[in-house]
Design an enzyme around this catalytic site. Structure first.
Site, PDB file in Angstrom:
ATOM      1  CB  CYS A 136      35.355  42.347  41.476  1.00 21.93           C
ATOM      2  SG  CYS A 136      33.893  42.133  40.461  1.00 21.93           S
ATOM      3  CB  CYS A 139      34.869  39.572  38.880  1.00 24.14           C
ATOM      4  SG  CYS A 139      34.467  41.296  38.626  1.00 24.14           S
ATOM      5  CG  ASP A 140      37.598  37.412  40.903  1.00 20.70           C
ATOM      6  OD1 ASP A 140      37.431  37.179  39.691  1.00 20.70           O
ATOM      7  OD2 ASP A 140      38.411  38.245  41.321  1.00 20.70           O
TER       8      ASP A 140
END
Ligand SMILES: Cc1cc2nc3c(=O)[nH]c(=O)nc-3n(C[C@H](O)[C@H](O)[C@H](O)COP(=O)(O)OP(=O)(O)OC[C@H]3O[C@@H](n4cnc5c(N)ncnc54)[C@H](O)[C@@H]3O)c2cc1C
Length: 313
Positions: A136, A139-140
């Site tokens: 992701c 997300c990261d």
């Protein structure tokens, strides 16, 4: 037979199910959440959650889940470690069967069992998950400022995620396992405006290498190894976990539950929320809000009122 009745039974205790439980319990509906294993869910697997509002940046997925669970429990929701193996949705009083032989009956059911990735075969993937292996970029990506990363996949999602990463990373290798992408030509064409993305066609990852964190990838082609700080995998996709429903609910496309705007499924009294619904963007905040909405509509359904309402002090 061991049978228990609840106003609301929620299957799945991830952020969608736990958020739904906060709202149903707050609405004074007797609520039980059946979850087979919090560590098996998507949030339970996330090592660091940095983008959930109100949560500090070093919180793990499991810690975030625990605080949601405690909040729901403080309003009276009960959480039970049980794997749901089947549903009987024929009557208005629905039955939920679990692996340990218990049966729960209810007039309102919320399915929140998430989606599951098909297991991958790449050497090193499992060992370095959360230590440079991610699924992701949304997300990261921010953890890779100025660093070198690789994205592997041939879908539009892989291309989009490479673009997200290019805003943070110094260099992004986009490894397409085929000779073309399975994505819109416009999207693929937009890559040419991003000089820090290098597209390599017909490249498959043979192994992800590193001791404590990802250091390099061995990719197909003679003796090819590239040094990277992280790798984002979009190779296998994931599918909603709905096997236990046994085909009793209508689908809108293969594997995808059909729900209305109020998150009700084709069977009255059965609602669904979270990644169990096919969606473009999978994020904890999105599924938490879906859990909330599903719960408010369950409350409306059970009370026979014409409007959903929320409960404050
Ligand atoms: C590695 C990783 C990192 C991520 N990082 C972020 C991030 O940083 N920020 C962010 O916003 N999002 C992130 N996401 C996405 C986010 O975690 C998901 O969108 C979210 O968890 C989906 O919530 P859910 O409640 O629908 O499903 P899940 O979180 O998957 O929860 C489903 C629950 O249902 C249970 N269950 C399944 N089948 C059964 C059954 N038969 N009986 C009983 N229980 C069952 C599972 O055990 C699980 O506990 C990440 C996802 C992954 C995989």
């Amino acid at each position: 037979m061991d049978m228990e009745h609840y106003d609301v039974v929620i299957v799945g205790g991830g952020p969608a199910g736990a958020s739904a439980a906060i709202y149903t319990a707050r609405a004074d509906l007797q609520t039980i959440v059946l979850d087979k294993d919090p560590h098996a869910g998507a949030l339970g697997m996330a090592h660091v959650i940095a983008n959930y509002p109100g949560a500090p940046s070093d919180i793990s997925g499991i810690e975030l889940l625990e605080s949601m669970k405690q909040q729901a429990a403080s309003f009276g929701a009960r959480f039970l470690r049980e794997k749901v193996t089947g549903l009987d949705l024929k009557e208005s009083e629905k039955k939920v069967f679990t692996a340990s032989g218990k049966v729960f009956t209810t007039k309102a059911l919320i399915l929140a069992t998430g989606s599951m990735g098909k297991s991958s075969m790449i050497q090193g993937e499992k060992e370095l998950l959360g230590a440079g292996v991610s699924y992701c970029a949304t997300c990261d990506a921010a953890f890779y400022k100025g660093q070198v990363v690789a994205v592997a996949g041939r879908t539009g999602e892989a291309v989009e995620e490479a673009k997200v990463l290019s805003r943070f990373a110094g260099k992004v290798y986009l490894l397409c396992p085929a000779s073309t992408f399975n994505a819109s030509p416009d999207l693929v064409g937009s890559l040419s405006n991003l000089p820090n993305i290098e597209v390599l066609y017909d490249k498959r990852i043979r192994s992800i290498n590193g001791n404590a964190t990802v250091e390099s990838l061995s990719i197909s082609g003679e003796d090819t190894e590239i040094d990277v700080d992280g790798v984002f995998l979009y190779l296998t996709g994931s599918s909603p976990v709905i096997d236990y429903a046994g085909g009793q609910l209508e689908l809108c496309e293969p594997g995808c539950l059909r729900v209305d705007k109020d998150f009700s499924t084709s069977v009255p009294g059965v609602f669904a929320a979270g990644d169990v619904l096919c969606k473009e963007i999978k994020q904890a905040i999105i599924v938490a809000s879906e859990g909330c909405l599903a719960a408010l509509h369950v409350d409306k359904y059970l009370r026979g009122s014409d409007k959903a309402r929320s409960y404050y002090h």
